[in-house]
Enzyme design. Structure first.
Site, PDB file in Angstrom:
ATOM      1  N   LEU A   1       0.853  -1.135   0.079  1.00 30.07           N
ATOM      2  CA  LEU A   1      -0.061  -0.046   0.060  1.00 30.07           C
ATOM      3  C   LEU A   1       0.972   1.330   0.034  1.00 30.07           C
ATOM      4  O   LEU A   1       1.021   2.054   1.070  1.00 30.07           O
ATOM      5  CB  LEU A   1      -0.831   0.032   1.218  1.00 30.07           C
ATOM      6  CG  LEU A   1      -1.976   0.812   1.314  1.00 30.07           C
ATOM      7  CD1 LEU A   1      -2.717   0.897   0.034  1.00 30.07           C
ATOM      8  CD2 LEU A   1      -3.140   0.243   2.332  1.00 30.07           C
TER       9      LEU A   1
ATOM     10  N   GLN B   1      -4.426   2.820  -7.674  1.00 21.01           N
ATOM     11  CA  GLN B   1      -6.046   2.550  -7.852  1.00 21.01           C
ATOM     12  C   GLN B   1      -6.706   3.570  -8.148  1.00 21.01           C
ATOM     13  O   GLN B   1      -7.736   3.647  -8.850  1.00 21.01           O
ATOM     14  CB  GLN B   1      -6.124   1.862  -6.337  1.00 21.01           C
ATOM     15  CG  GLN B   1      -7.023   0.590  -6.407  1.00 21.01           C
ATOM     16  CD  GLN B   1      -6.856   0.080  -4.921  1.00 21.01           C
ATOM     17  OE1 GLN B   1      -6.975   0.700  -4.073  1.00 21.01           O
ATOM     18  NE2 GLN B   1      -6.883  -1.359  -4.906  1.00 21.01           N
ATOM     19  N   PHE B   2      -6.467   4.859  -7.937  1.00 16.52           N
ATOM     20  CA  PHE B   2      -7.354   6.050  -8.091  1.00 16.52           C
ATOM     21  C   PHE B   2      -6.195   7.351  -8.609  1.00 16.52           C
ATOM     22  O   PHE B   2      -5.238   7.251  -7.874  1.00 16.52           O
ATOM     23  CB  PHE B   2      -8.239   6.466  -7.075  1.00 16.52           C
ATOM     24  CG  PHE B   2      -9.258   5.612  -6.551  1.00 16.52           C
ATOM     25  CD1 PHE B   2     -10.519   5.932  -7.244  1.00 16.52           C
ATOM     26  CD2 PHE B   2      -8.843   4.590  -5.879  1.00 16.52           C
ATOM     27  CE1 PHE B   2     -11.574   5.159  -6.799  1.00 16.52           C
ATOM     28  CE2 PHE B   2     -10.214   3.695  -5.716  1.00 16.52           C
ATOM     29  CZ  PHE B   2     -11.439   3.920  -6.121  1.00 16.52           C
ATOM     30  N   ALA B   3      -6.605   7.966  -9.548  1.00 17.55           N
ATOM     31  CA  ALA B   3      -5.795   8.987  -9.889  1.00 17.55           C
ATOM     32  C   ALA B   3      -5.514   9.965  -8.564  1.00 17.55           C
ATOM     33  O   ALA B   3      -4.271  10.736  -8.423  1.00 17.55           O
ATOM     34  CB  ALA B   3      -6.430  10.152 -11.141  1.00 17.55           C
TER      35      ALA B   3
ATOM     36  N   ILE C   1      -1.978  10.016  -7.127  1.00 18.03           N
ATOM     37  CA  ILE C   1      -0.621  10.155  -8.120  1.00 18.03           C
ATOM     38  C   ILE C   1       0.093  11.083  -7.150  1.00 18.03           C
ATOM     39  O   ILE C   1       1.566  10.852  -7.240  1.00 18.03           O
ATOM     40  CB  ILE C   1      -1.181  11.212  -9.371  1.00 18.03           C
ATOM     41  CG1 ILE C   1      -2.013  10.085 -10.230  1.00 18.03           C
ATOM     42  CG2 ILE C   1      -0.014  11.666  -9.858  1.00 18.03           C
ATOM     43  CD1 ILE C   1      -2.436  10.775 -11.343  1.00 18.03           C
TER      44      ILE C   1
ATOM     45  N   HIS D   1     -11.286  10.379  -4.543  1.00 17.03           N
ATOM     46  CA  HIS D   1     -11.496   9.106  -5.373  1.00 17.03           C
ATOM     47  C   HIS D   1     -12.304   9.438  -6.785  1.00 17.03           C
ATOM     48  O   HIS D   1     -12.805   8.730  -7.418  1.00 17.03           O
ATOM     49  CB  HIS D   1     -12.674   8.179  -4.779  1.00 17.03           C
ATOM     50  CG  HIS D   1     -12.136   7.377  -3.522  1.00 17.03           C
ATOM     51  ND1 HIS D   1     -11.631   8.126  -2.195  1.00 17.03           N
ATOM     52  CD2 HIS D   1     -11.634   6.383  -3.568  1.00 17.03           C
ATOM     53  CE1 HIS D   1     -11.099   7.198  -1.589  1.00 17.03           C
ATOM     54  NE2 HIS D   1     -10.898   6.029  -2.227  1.00 17.03           N
TER      55      HIS D   1
END
Ligand SMILES: Cc1ncc(C[n+]2csc(CCOP(=O)(O)OP(=O)(O)O)c2C)c(N)n1
Ligand SMILES: [Mg+2]
Length: 1003
Positions: A392, A416-418, A421, A464
């Site tokens: 993670l 998993q989600f922008a 970043i 998210h």
């Protein structure tokens, strides 16, 4: 002391250490001579060179900037230091990198970079990649003591422990990070004293000035890692014998005693001592060192003779030549079976099967979960060990992928989600994005980074639902694509596997499972070149540029506009960096209107880039607007989220406004009758579910919470419960039927008094829009007419109501009579105003006459210019008052102003009208002239009294396109002349002339 018998080892070591020290000395001289501008000394750190004897050609090194002696011991030629110091063209980075940040491709010496600690995660990634290779390669990762305070270093050690990566961490402990003392402040030297281990790895410590001990410790560490395939940590006690860099002066923060004590731990002195203690005498050593000094001088001279770098070079590697010629293929539309999720899964599967070096790393991507959106379902089962769940930690995912790519793997890393970043951004911007450029193309880092992005789904909210493409597009060196359909996703992903560049694939969550954007199963043949856009609808009136999620809303808006008679060039960019500038430019040159729609926030968003490029390159004026998220965050409340993101409603209203339409919305009537129990999905990416079982029948009584149906969604079976007490009236679906999320499954007649839960929206409510064209479309620039004609397409005139013959003039001109006036001027009569007529009334009458003749309303006019030398009021302008007098409803809309320039005013006005129309070819300008001079006359001034009269004109100035053929077209008037100070012509102010008005004879 090294073993006195091992003379060859001592000589090899002495050579590396002495050369490094001499390189330092000459580099410092170059700085003092103003030839070089930065210097980092390796003095005191030379004993790291001892590890070189334990490393082979298959091993990898990610070093510290003080490892000069180790670089030499590894085999780097001396000249490379001076090339780098002088930033010469042939230097390893073509003069781009700061001098101490070296790399040697052929020696597996990876590229050092400015941010300290950046090397740790890539080193671990490289170790993971080579772990299973024959010959048991290892990776050496050197860092300073201060650098061990970086989070990425700690992440790297942890990841090395978790994955048993064969990496030797060599901590070069000189007790300083620039001026900051580190003892008691690091993970290997805690406030309570030295630590014996880190994350379970024992920490070996050794005095770097004791060469035998250092050699033994390094040899043991490498051997242990090589055999056990696990990480080791060695802390090497060193002295920094000089300033941090040439920009530093250690005397201001270190005591003289501290500095002097350091000199007693000089590893170069230690090796010289060893040599002296062997058979080699002082004279022989001096002779040897003289020869080494000459070698360094020769290398410096060689670099000094070299050419400067040519240009700055590209941050991106060239694409394979086939990208320019290979035809786009987006699948067979008649056999479209795969959603974007399934298509990407298929492409990943095919590349995993075709190339052993392809690996996938991401959180939760292993089966049975197969990614939180199901993108990798089945792949870990089919390719065990090559599709792995990541820890993670986003920087670990990207940092280790960088290292893997540098060793030749084709890693695919998933975030998993922008929104996450930012946690990996250091590795993205400083490693992925700069590797090719900073090594002048010697190293490539073709990581594919796959990231879900965007909102528009209930269940998503802040952190998210962002896309963040703007910060990625702003990062040099990486390609960024955002497909909106299955075919584009498959095509762009195939291209990414063939590209030498790092590619970020942002896939919109709300498009992942869309049934209507499927592609055919032949995904291996699908190809979309990065940098190419797709024109979804073609049109001439508006260029609508978008990508990702809002393609859907934009398409709806384009359809509605089409029905109203306006056509839209709808361009899905699908590739953000590079982006298809040429297609957008071609389109705006045709339409003159640009609307950019994106869900990222507005300021410095990608829309700003599109607009700026259009301004720079279009060569013609373009009306431009944006529909974006405001500069705020994406809320969880779904209707608020839809308000925040570009909606169909906002896109349509903005486009309609640009095209001169008013929009009225018809809201659907509030629902009455039975309550619908609707299908729900298992997560935000679900668009469709399959009905598995219906648990009720018509007539059944149900209560809130009763099980009504079970549906199968992408990730799980979902129970659907009653939301109201009542009686089932109708079953709307059959078992096995596929229905959209939100569709009614069962209807329930609510019992009297039951409060039906208001069902929250799951998508934007698409109301019916009625578009009506405004009287005149707003001026738009049709660039292709810019250089063509501007003309006057109508002129109307009115005069004062009274005709005055020469004989009627009552001037006191003893020697002149009416006949003289005709002789001198040809004038027999002129028109003067009657009482009640004014400069405004004449002007308004002329303007009205013109509009009537031209069958126009005042709202069709885009600009009013009035030329008058005799305004009765200065403010508001005559033009404003004419416009106001002609405006029948509301307020005057168009700009209006006066030109006050006597007879030449009309020419000035025509010049300005021309300029306006030239840049707004569909605009109409009304030029009004009005002069009422008779009330101002000095009857006794023969020169003016016989000439002056009262009249007004109105001319319509248009571009050639607007109203058919003009009466005449005209070039821009060239206005010149001699100003006049009042001797020839003077008009008194109102009330100052001797007015004839009252005593004039009746006409
Ligand atoms: C991420 C980052 N932060 C700050 C700096 C500025 N900086 C360069 S070297 C340095 C000290 C490094 O100390 P250490 O790791 O002990 O190495 P040493 O120079 O002592 O060999 C600092 C703060 C940097 N280059 N990178
Ligand atoms: Mg240090």
């Amino acid at each position: 002391m090294l073993m006195a018998s091992d003379i060859p080892t001592m000589l090899r070591l002495h050579r590396a250490m002495f050369l490094a020290r001499e390189v330092d000395r000459v580099e410092q001289q170059l700085v003092k001579q103003g030839l070089a501008h930065f210097h980092v000394s390796g003095a005191g750190h030379e004993s790291t060179a001892l590890v070189a004897d334990y490393l082979g050609p298959a091993d990898w090194l990610h070093l510290h900037y003080r490892d000069k002696a180790l670089l030499l011991a590894r085999g780097m030629p001396i000249v490379e230091f001076f090339r780098s110091s002088l930033a010469s063209g042939p230097s390893h980075s073509a003069g781009r990198q700061m001098s101490a940040h070296l790399q040697v491709r052929e020696l597996n010496v990876m590229s050092m970079v400015g941010p300290v600690g950046n090397n740790a995660l890539p080193a671990v990634g490289a170790a993971q990649a080579v772990k299973q290779l024959p010959g048991l390669p290892v990776v050496l990762c050197c860092v300073g003591d201060g650098t061990t305070q970086q989070g990425e270093f700690l992440e790297a050690v942890a990841e090395a422990v978790r994955t048993a990566a064969p990496v030797v961490f060599l901590i070069e402990d000189n007790r300083y990070a620039i001026s900051t003392k580190t003892p008691g402040q690091t993970v290997f030297d805690l406030p309570g004293g030295p630590a014996s281990e880190l994350f379970g790895i024992p920490i070996a410590r050794v005095n770097g000035a004791d060469l035998t001990a250092t050699r033994n410790a390094l040899g043991a560490a490498v051997a242990r890692t090589r055999e056990k395939r696990t990480p080791t940590i060695v802390v090497l006690d060193l002295e920094r014998l000089g300033d941090h860099t040439n920009a530093d002066d250690q005397n201001i923060y270190r005591s003289p005693e501290d500095i002097a004590a350091g000199r007693r731990h000089d590893p170069l002195e230690a090796i010289r001592q060893s040599l002296r203690g062997s058979q080699m005498g002082d004279a022989a050593l001096a002779q040897l060192e003289t020869a080494l000094i000459a070698e360094v001088a020769a290398a410096a001279a060689e670099a000094r003779a070299e050419a400067a770098p040519a240009g700055n070079g590209s941050a991106k590697a060239p694409y394979p030549a086939e990208f320019a010629t290979r035809r786009e293929y987006r699948g067979d539309r008649t056999a479209a079976t795969l959603t974007m999720r399934e298509a990407m899964n298929a492409v990943l599967r095919d590349h995993l099967a075709a190339n052993q070096r392809v690996t996938l790393l991401g959180q939760d991507i292993e089966d049975p979960k197969g990614d939180v959106f199901g993108v990798t379902k089945g792949l870990s089962t089919r390719f065990p060990g090559r599709v792995r769940n990541a820890p993670l930690s986003e920087s670990t995912i990207v940092g280790t992928a960088v290292g893997r790519a540098l060793t030749g793997e084709r890693p695919v890393a998933f975030l998993q989600f922008a929104d996450f970043i930012p946690l990996a951004f250091n590795q993205i911007i400083s490693e992925l994005g700069s590797m090719y450029w900073r090594t002048d193309g010697a190293w490539q880092c073709p990581v594919i980074l796959m990231i879900s992005c965007g909102g528009y789904k209930p269940g998503l909210g802040p952190f998210h639902a962002q896309t963040l493409e703007s910060i990625l597009a702003h990062t040099p060196g990486i390609d960024v694509v955002m497909p909106s359909s299955a075919a584009d996703a498959a095509g762009l992903l195939n291209a990414a596997f063939a590209s030498p560049r790092p590619t970020v694939v942002l896939y919109p969550k709300s498009a992942l499972n869309l049934a209507e954007r499927r592609t055919s199963a032949d995904t291996d043949a699908q190809f979309v070149a990065p940098g190419s856009s797709r024109t979804i609808t073609q049109g001439n009136d508006l260029t609508l540029v978008t990508y990702g999620n809002p393609v859907a809303q934009s398409l709806l808006a384009a359809d509605t506009l089409h029905q109203a008679g306006a056509s839209v060039d709808l361009i899905d960019l699908r590739s953000i960096s590079p982006w298809d500038e040429d297609t957008v430019l071609r389109s705006v040159r045709r339409t003159g209107r640009l609307l950019v729609v994106h869900e990222d926030s507005r300021t410095a968003g990608f829309g700003a880039e599109v607009m700026a490029t259009v301004m720079e390159r279009a060569g013609v004026p373009v009306a431009a607007r944006r529909v974006t998220r405001d500069d705020t965050h994406v809320p969880f409340h779904f209707e608020a989220q839809l308000d925040a993101l570009p909606s169909y409603r906002r896109i349509l209203e903005t486009a309609a406004d640009m095209l001169g339409y008013d929009v009225e919305w018809d809201a659907p009537k509030a629902e009455t009758g039975p309550v619908a129990i609707a299908a729900i999905g298992s997560g935000p990416a679900d668009d469709e579910v399959e009905v598995v079982q219906i648990h009720v029948r018509p007539g059944d009584a149900v209560r809130v919470g009763d099980l009504i149906a079970v549906v199968e969604a992408t990730k799980a079976a979902v129970d659907v419960q009653a939301t109201v007490n009542g009686t089932v009236t109708r079953i709307a679906v059959t078992e096995k039927q596929k229905v959209p999320v939100g569709a009614p499954l069962v209807f329930v007649e609510a019992e009297a008094g039951a409060l039906a839960e208001r069902r929250a929206a799951t998508a934007e409510r698409i109301d019916t829009a009625k578009l009506t064209r405004r009287l005149a479309a707003p001026a738009v620039n049709t660039p292709r007419t810019i250089a063509t004609m501007v003309g006057v397409s109508g002129i109307a005139g009115v005069t004062g109501g009274r005709k005055i013959f020469n004989a009627d003039l009552k001037g006191n001109w003893q020697t002149r009579d009416a006949g003289d006036i005709v002789k001198l001027t040809g004038i027999e009569s002129r028109r003067w105003v009657t009482p009640g007529e004014t400069v405004l009334s004449l002007a308004t009458d002329a303007a009205r006459k013109l509009l009537d003749e031209q069958r126009l309303a005042i709202s069709d006019i885009d600009l009013i210019i009035a030329a008058t030398g005799t305004p009765d009021v200065i403010t508001p302008s005559l033009a404003c008052r004419v416009g106001d007098a002609l405006t029948t409803s509301g307020r005057i809309r168009q700009p209006a102003y006066d030109i006050n320039a006597a007879c030449s005013g009309y020419l000035y006005a025509l010049a300005q009208a021309r300029d306006f129309v030239a840049s707004n070819p569909r605009a109409r300008v009304m030029v009004v002239t009005s002069e009422v001079l008779s009330p101002l006359l000095d009857q006794n001034d023969f020169n003016t009294a016989v000439l002056f009269a009262d009249a007004a004109t109105a001319s319509l100035v248009t571009g050639a396109e607007t109203d058919g053929a003009p009466l005449f077209s005209y070039a821009r008037p060239t206005i010149s002349g001699s100003p006049e100070a009042g001797e020839m012509l003077s008009v008194p102010r109102l009330g100052e002339g001797s007015s004839l008005g009252a005593q004039a004879p009746d006409p």
